[in-house]
Design an enzyme around this catalytic site. Structure first.
Site, short mmCIF file in Angstrom:
data_model
loop_
_atom_site.label_atom_id
_atom_site.label_comp_id
_atom_site.label_asym_id
_atom_site.label_seq_id
_atom_site.Cartn_x
_atom_site.Cartn_y
_atom_site.Cartn_z
N GLY A 32 -12.76 59.29 40.52
CA GLY A 32 -12.66 58.34 39.42
C GLY A 32 -12.99 56.96 39.93
O GLY A 32 -13.75 56.80 40.88
N CYS A 33 -12.39 55.96 39.35
CA CYS A 33 -12.64 54.58 39.74
C CYS A 33 -12.31 54.36 41.21
O CYS A 33 -11.20 54.67 41.65
CB CYS A 33 -11.78 53.65 38.87
#
EC number: 1.8.4.11
Length: 169
Positions: A11-12
């Protein structure tokens, strides 16, 4: 010192740095991009979801102090391995999860870990985290590096939102 490199897309990358960065034996964690079809992508290109890259962290670690299995444990403790659309509040193909292996040993350990994970979670869905060969890693822009140190308030807010998202599931 025997330094090895591991790559994880979870993810981020802002949220993926601190969980690894705080351990002895971790020499460096770098935010970047891997897996796409554009050379030297920018954040805007990756963010658009059209470059094919995943936001990825490069982890340099001392194998005498830290095992690849421990890296896998940390990685899976901060992601949702069943989510096919991104991670928590971060949606889109650039936020999908993957383990990018650099050698056969890393690949085998990742495959074994995922097999064990399948046996321990009660889920109707398949594990979405992919195991892929590492390709060219592109370091992200400087303002993305060590985000949790440079922007502690914003990082805390991101973590709070992420935790709220986890609690809803």
């Amino acid at each position: 010192m025997n330094i090895n490199t591991a790559y994880f897309a979870g993810g981020c990358f802002w949220c993926m740095t601190k969980p690894f960065d705080t351990f002895d034996g971790i020499e460096k964690v770098t935010s970047g991009y891997m897996g796409g079809h554009i050379e030297n992508p920018t954040y805007e290109q990756v963010k658009s979801g059209t470059s094919g890259h995943l936001e990825t962290v490069e982890i340099q670690y001392d194998v005498a102090l830290f095992s690849y299995n421990k890296l896998l444990e940390i990685f899976f403790s901060v992601i949702d391995p069943l989510d096919t659309g991104g991670q928590y509040q971060d949606r889109g193909p650039q936020y999908q999860t993957a383990i990018f292996y650099t050698n056969d040993h890393q690949k085998e350990l990742a495959e074994t870990y995922i097999e064990q994970l399948k046996n321990t979670i009660n889920a109707d869905k398949a594990i979405a985290t992919k195991i892929l060969p590492a390709s060219q890693f592109y370091k992200a822009e400087d303002y993305h590096q060590d985000f949790y140190k440079k922007n502690p308030e914003r990082y805390a807010e991101e973590q709070k939102i992420r935790q709220e998202y986890k609690n809803k599931q």
